[in-house]
Design a protein around this motif. Structure first.
Motif, mmCIF file in Angstrom:
data_model
loop_
_atom_site.group_PDB
_atom_site.id
_atom_site.type_symbol
_atom_site.label_atom_id
_atom_site.label_comp_id
_atom_site.label_asym_id
_atom_site.label_seq_id
_atom_site.Cartn_x
_atom_site.Cartn_y
_atom_site.Cartn_z
ATOM 1 N N GLY A 144 0.709 -1.215 0.107
ATOM 2 C CA GLY A 144 -0.021 0.091 -0.121
ATOM 3 C C GLY A 144 0.646 1.345 0.010
ATOM 4 O O GLY A 144 0.353 2.303 -0.165
ATOM 5 N N GLU A 147 0.498 3.179 -3.396
ATOM 6 C CA GLU A 147 -0.775 3.499 -3.505
ATOM 7 C C GLU A 147 -1.087 4.746 -2.717
ATOM 8 O O GLU A 147 -1.668 5.856 -3.164
ATOM 9 N N ASP A 165 -9.416 6.763 -4.660
ATOM 10 C CA ASP A 165 -9.470 5.170 -4.937
ATOM 11 C C ASP A 165 -8.161 4.592 -4.509
ATOM 12 O O ASP A 165 -7.919 3.350 -3.660
ATOM 13 N N LYS A 168 -7.921 4.791 -0.534
ATOM 14 C CA LYS A 168 -8.801 3.158 -0.223
ATOM 15 C C LYS A 168 -8.032 2.130 -0.195
ATOM 16 O O LYS A 168 -8.110 1.496 0.710
ATOM 17 N N LYS A 169 -7.227 1.797 -1.254
ATOM 18 C CA LYS A 169 -6.381 0.629 -1.427
ATOM 19 C C LYS A 169 -5.465 0.708 -0.323
ATOM 20 O O LYS A 169 -5.198 -0.798 0.165
ATOM 21 N N SER A 170 -4.680 1.647 -0.226
ATOM 22 C CA SER A 170 -3.662 1.668 0.814
ATOM 23 C C SER A 170 -4.207 1.340 1.936
ATOM 24 O O SER A 170 -3.678 0.731 3.013
ATOM 25 N N VAL A 171 -5.448 1.976 2.564
ATOM 26 C CA VAL A 171 -6.133 1.764 3.867
ATOM 27 C C VAL A 171 -6.217 -0.001 3.907
ATOM 28 O O VAL A 171 -6.119 -0.636 4.752
ATOM 29 N N GLU A 172 -6.949 -0.489 2.796
ATOM 30 C CA GLU A 172 -7.304 -2.072 2.581
ATOM 31 C C GLU A 172 -6.304 -2.658 2.831
ATOM 32 O O GLU A 172 -6.161 -3.876 3.525
ATOM 33 N N MET A 173 -4.624 -2.352 2.328
ATOM 34 C CA MET A 173 -3.564 -2.957 2.683
ATOM 35 C C MET A 173 -2.852 -2.685 3.971
ATOM 36 O O MET A 173 -1.789 -3.098 4.046
ATOM 37 N N GLU A 174 -3.421 -1.860 4.848
ATOM 38 C CA GLU A 174 -2.922 -1.501 5.816
ATOM 39 C C GLU A 174 -1.701 -0.895 6.250
ATOM 40 O O GLU A 174 -1.026 -1.110 6.973
ATOM 41 N N LEU A 181 -5.792 5.641 7.219
ATOM 42 C CA LEU A 181 -7.124 5.752 7.158
ATOM 43 C C LEU A 181 -7.225 7.143 7.722
ATOM 44 O O LEU A 181 -8.340 7.759 7.021
ATOM 45 N N TYR A 184 -7.128 9.176 4.425
ATOM 46 C CA TYR A 184 -8.314 8.817 3.711
ATOM 47 C C TYR A 184 -9.637 9.613 4.170
ATOM 48 O O TYR A 184 -10.286 10.314 3.431
#
Length: 189
Positions: A144, A147, A165, A168-174, A181, A184
């Motif tokens: 992430g 990203e 977008d 958000k991917k970066s957040v999902e990858m922690e 977060l 974001y």
């Protein structure tokens, strides 16, 4: 070759043995040296056959097998110089040193990522995007970081939706724990 024949016999007897595969790959590398397509193809087959094997270790093996050890050392030396310039906030020089490192260790995605961040901070946006894209779409490290930074860059360029977008991917990858977060939420909610 005799080595290849012996390997074929071993895998026909015990298809699930990772050590046979790794032993063959290493022996083939020792005989043929770096950048041998047979070695790299066999490594690809190993990854397909054993998808749960330590992927970070396999990336390291692949980098080593695609480069000469001396090239890796030279690449690391340029990268260290890049780190020095980065700490001094001389981002353009840092980016150039990371690019030199890539000439010797083109499989090291961190050099692309470091060049991208350095170019971003040096306000060389085109090169930053080029290297972020290389990491995100070619290497796909899944951490992430690229990203996150490309997302921030795009938001700064008033490309809010694509930037968000990526954040958000970066957040999902922690990436960076709750910090990504927070960023974001600050820009995208």
């Amino acid at each position: 070759t005799e080595l290849q024949k012996a390997f074929q016999i071993l895998i026909s007897l015990n298809r699930g043995n990772e050590s046979h595969w790794l032993g063959y790959i290493d022996a083939k590398y020792q005989i043929s040296g770096p950048k041998n397509k047979d070695v790299l193809n066999t490594l690809d087959k190993f990854q397909e056959k054993f998808p749960n094997y330590n992927q970070d270790l396999l990336k390291g093996i692949r980098t080593l097998y695609k480069s000469k050890v001396s090239d890796i050392a030279i690449g690391e030396s340029f990268s260290e110089r890049g780190d020095k310039y980065f700490k001094e906030k001389n981002y353009q020089y840092a980016a150039e040193e990371y690019e030199f490192a890539l000439q010797f260790a083109a499989e090291e995605y961190a050099y692309y990522e470091n060049a991208a961040i350095s170019y971003y901070l040096a306000n060389n946006i085109d090169k930053a995007i080029k290297y972020f894209d290389k990491v995100i779409y070619d290497f796909k490290p899944g951490d992430g970081k690229s990203e996150f930074y490309k997302g921030i860059l795009l938001i700064e360029l008033d490309s809010l939706k694509p930037g968000c977008d990526l954040l958000k991917k970066s957040v999902e990858m922690e990436f960076s724990g709750s910090s990504s977060l927070d960023v974001y939420n600050n820009f995208c909610n």
